[in-house]
Design a protein around this motif. Structure first.
Motif, PDB file in Angstrom:
ATOM      1  N   GLY A   9       0.972  -0.843   0.034  1.00 20.70           N
ATOM      2  CA  GLY A   9      -0.164   0.062   0.024  1.00 20.70           C
ATOM      3  C   GLY A   9       0.908   1.326   0.101  1.00 20.70           C
ATOM      4  N   ASP A 134      -0.709  -0.543  -4.600  1.00 23.24           N
ATOM      5  CA  ASP A 134      -2.121  -0.088  -4.550  1.00 23.24           C
ATOM      6  C   ASP A 134      -2.307   1.169  -3.566  1.00 23.24           C
ATOM      7  N   LEU A 137      -4.429   1.434  -0.425  1.00 27.24           N
ATOM      8  CA  LEU A 137      -4.204   0.436   0.644  1.00 27.24           C
ATOM      9  C   LEU A 137      -3.059   1.102   1.575  1.00 27.24           C
ATOM     10  N   GLU A 138      -3.101   0.653   2.871  1.00 26.61           N
ATOM     11  CA  GLU A 138      -2.035   0.934   3.954  1.00 26.61           C
ATOM     12  C   GLU A 138      -1.790  -0.395   4.711  1.00 26.61           C
TER      13      GLU A 138
END
Length: 145
Positions: A9, A134, A137-138
């Protein structure tokens, strides 16, 4: 994992084992060519006829009173365009990074990132062939403690 590349992410935890730094929150930035690490008090010195530097780092962004000193061999000194478009002279070191159980060598520029939210910026040269990002995300690979 896709095509032997790990999904990450916009923020991920990483280790820099040669610098004994673990659990660094890194901003994953495909817009940045090189990776950078926030350090203070860079001191150049010579060791066995080679250029080295000592520097201070706050390994925990949430506890800036904690400071550790590290040293590394200088790979090069480069002029790098910062995020605000100014040219800066930065020391470049080569060190290993550990993400998703995989360890590899990256180049890391050392600079003052005190105005930035994260100590480390992971640029696309370090990610190439290994990570897919992405940005929605994280902490795909694990959340901070």
């Amino acid at each position: 994992m896709t095509n032997n590349k790990h999904l990450v992410g916009a923020l991920e935890l990483c280790d820099l084992p040669f610098l004994s730094l673990n659990g660094l929150e890194a901003r994953v930035d495909t817009g940045a060519t090189t990776s950078s690490l926030h350090v203070d008090n860079i001191l150049e010195f010579e060791k066995m006829g080679e250029a080295w530097i000592k520097f201070d780092i706050h390994p925990d962004i949430h506890d800036v009173s904690q400071v550790v000193q590290r040293e590394a061999k200088v790979k090069s000194v480069r002029r790098v365009k910062s995020s605000n478009a100014t040219l800066q002279k930065r020391h470049v070191i080569e060190t290993d990074i550990l993400i998703a159980g995989t360890q590899w060598s990256i180049e890391l520029t050392l600079t003052d990132r005190s105005e930035m939210k994260y100590l480390m910026l992971l640029g696309r040269e370090a990610m190439s062939g290994r990570l897919i990002v992405d940005p929605e995300l994280e902490f795909v690979l694990g959340k901070p403690a």
